[in-house]
Enzyme design. Structure first.
Site, PDB file in Angstrom:
ATOM      1  N   ASP A 134       0.603  -1.004   0.014  1.00 32.51           N
ATOM      2  CA  ASP A 134      -0.032   0.056   0.155  1.00 32.51           C
ATOM      3  C   ASP A 134       0.971   1.100   0.103  1.00 32.51           C
ATOM      4  O   ASP A 134       2.356   1.357  -0.219  1.00 32.51           O
ATOM      5  CB  ASP A 134      -1.059   0.012   1.163  1.00 32.51           C
ATOM      6  N   GLY A 159       2.216  -4.151   8.244  1.00 34.36           N
ATOM      7  CA  GLY A 159       2.240  -5.427   7.551  1.00 34.36           C
ATOM      8  C   GLY A 159       1.302  -6.593   7.854  1.00 34.36           C
ATOM      9  O   GLY A 159       0.956  -7.363   7.265  1.00 34.36           O
ATOM     10  N   GLY A 200      -2.390  -5.942   8.027  1.00 33.49           N
ATOM     11  CA  GLY A 200      -3.472  -6.218   7.102  1.00 33.49           C
ATOM     12  C   GLY A 200      -3.084  -6.817   5.692  1.00 33.49           C
ATOM     13  O   GLY A 200      -3.720  -7.470   5.144  1.00 33.49           O
ATOM     14  N   GLU A 201      -1.855  -6.497   5.398  1.00 35.77           N
ATOM     15  CA  GLU A 201      -1.200  -7.100   4.023  1.00 35.77           C
ATOM     16  C   GLU A 201      -1.173  -8.688   4.361  1.00 35.77           C
ATOM     17  O   GLU A 201      -1.420  -9.503   3.300  1.00 35.77           O
ATOM     18  CB  GLU A 201       0.073  -6.595   3.623  1.00 35.77           C
ATOM     19  N   HIS A 223       9.931 -23.718   9.326  1.00 36.58           N
ATOM     20  CA  HIS A 223       8.688 -24.482  10.170  1.00 36.58           C
ATOM     21  C   HIS A 223       7.660 -24.636   9.269  1.00 36.58           C
ATOM     22  O   HIS A 223       6.729 -25.265   9.414  1.00 36.58           O
ATOM     23  CB  HIS A 223       8.548 -23.989  11.306  1.00 36.58           C
ATOM     24  N   ARG A 232       6.618   0.844   8.149  1.00 38.10           N
ATOM     25  CA  ARG A 232       6.946   1.801   9.308  1.00 38.10           C
ATOM     26  C   ARG A 232       7.508   1.152  10.578  1.00 38.10           C
ATOM     27  O   ARG A 232       7.593   2.201  11.426  1.00 38.10           O
ATOM     28  CB  ARG A 232       5.565   2.562   9.546  1.00 38.10           C
ATOM     29  N   ARG A 279       6.690 -33.269  11.274  1.00 37.59           N
ATOM     30  CA  ARG A 279       5.610 -32.549  12.104  1.00 37.59           C
ATOM     31  C   ARG A 279       5.481 -31.428  11.359  1.00 37.59           C
ATOM     32  O   ARG A 279       4.099 -31.073  11.544  1.00 37.59           O
ATOM     33  CB  ARG A 279       6.407 -32.249  13.330  1.00 37.59           C
ATOM     34  N   ARG A 314       1.402 -30.364   9.955  1.00 38.56           N
ATOM     35  CA  ARG A 314       0.669 -29.451  10.360  1.00 38.56           C
ATOM     36  C   ARG A 314       0.495 -28.577   9.239  1.00 38.56           C
ATOM     37  O   ARG A 314      -0.824 -27.999   9.151  1.00 38.56           O
ATOM     38  CB  ARG A 314       1.588 -28.469  11.139  1.00 38.56           C
TER      39      ARG A 314
END
Length: 170
Positions: free
Chosen positions: A8, A73, A75-76, A103, A114, A138, A142
């Site tokens: 943005d 970061g 909302g993105e 992982h 920012r 593992r 997941r």
């Protein structure tokens, strides 16, 4: 490697910097915008396209990752994670960038324009791009549970140790 980018207005400066940095380091950046500063722009417009580019390239067998950038970061990351097949991690340190790949096999990283210096954020992206998924059983298990839920919307079964403690079973 092809790297899809979206941001943005708060991430525009870093995105533009990363496009040049990626080219200099032998990557193929795909810039999904924005291309001019607009304080009223909407991050989903650009971040969904970047994430969709990653998902499409990977589905076609390509080697692609993505970077989405905003003020925090957050909302993105949320936008990118709406795209089926994308696992986007918010990173704020080299360690979180490494763990996102090792992982979680994250294929998109989100950074807050920012929150850190240009140099630090560039380093987080560099670490992310240079780290491989471990493939440990593992972690594969997941990620499989997440992928299954993404398509079926069925919760994974509870382990025996948690039987009778899930409020959704009531």
């Amino acid at each position: 490697m092809r790297v899809h980018l979206g941001s943005d207005h708060a991430g525009l400066e870093l995105k533009d910097h990363l496009v040049a940095w990626l080219r200099e380091h032998g990557h193929e950046p795909v810039d999904h915008g924005p291309f001019v500063y607009d304080a009223l722009d909407d991050y989903p417009v650009f971040c969904l396209r970047a994430a969709q580019g990653v998902a499409a390239d990977r589905a076609a067998g390509g080697d692609a990752l993505g970077v989405v950038i905003g003020g925090s970061g957050n909302g993105e990351q949320m936008a990118a994670n709406k795209v089926i097949g994308v696992r986007c991690a918010l990173v704020w340190s080299e360690e979180t960038a490494v763990l996102a790949r090792e992982h979680n096999d994250a294929n998109v990283v989100s950074v807050g324009g920012r929150m850190h210096s240009l140099e630090d954020m560039t380093r987080f992206v560099e670490v992310f791009l240079g780290t491989d998924f471990t493939g440990d059983e593992r972690h594969v298990r997941r990620i499989g549970q997440l992928a299954s839920y993404e398509t079926t919307r069925e919760l994974p079964p509870l382990p025996a140790s948690a039987q009778g403690h899930d409020s959704s079973d009531a």
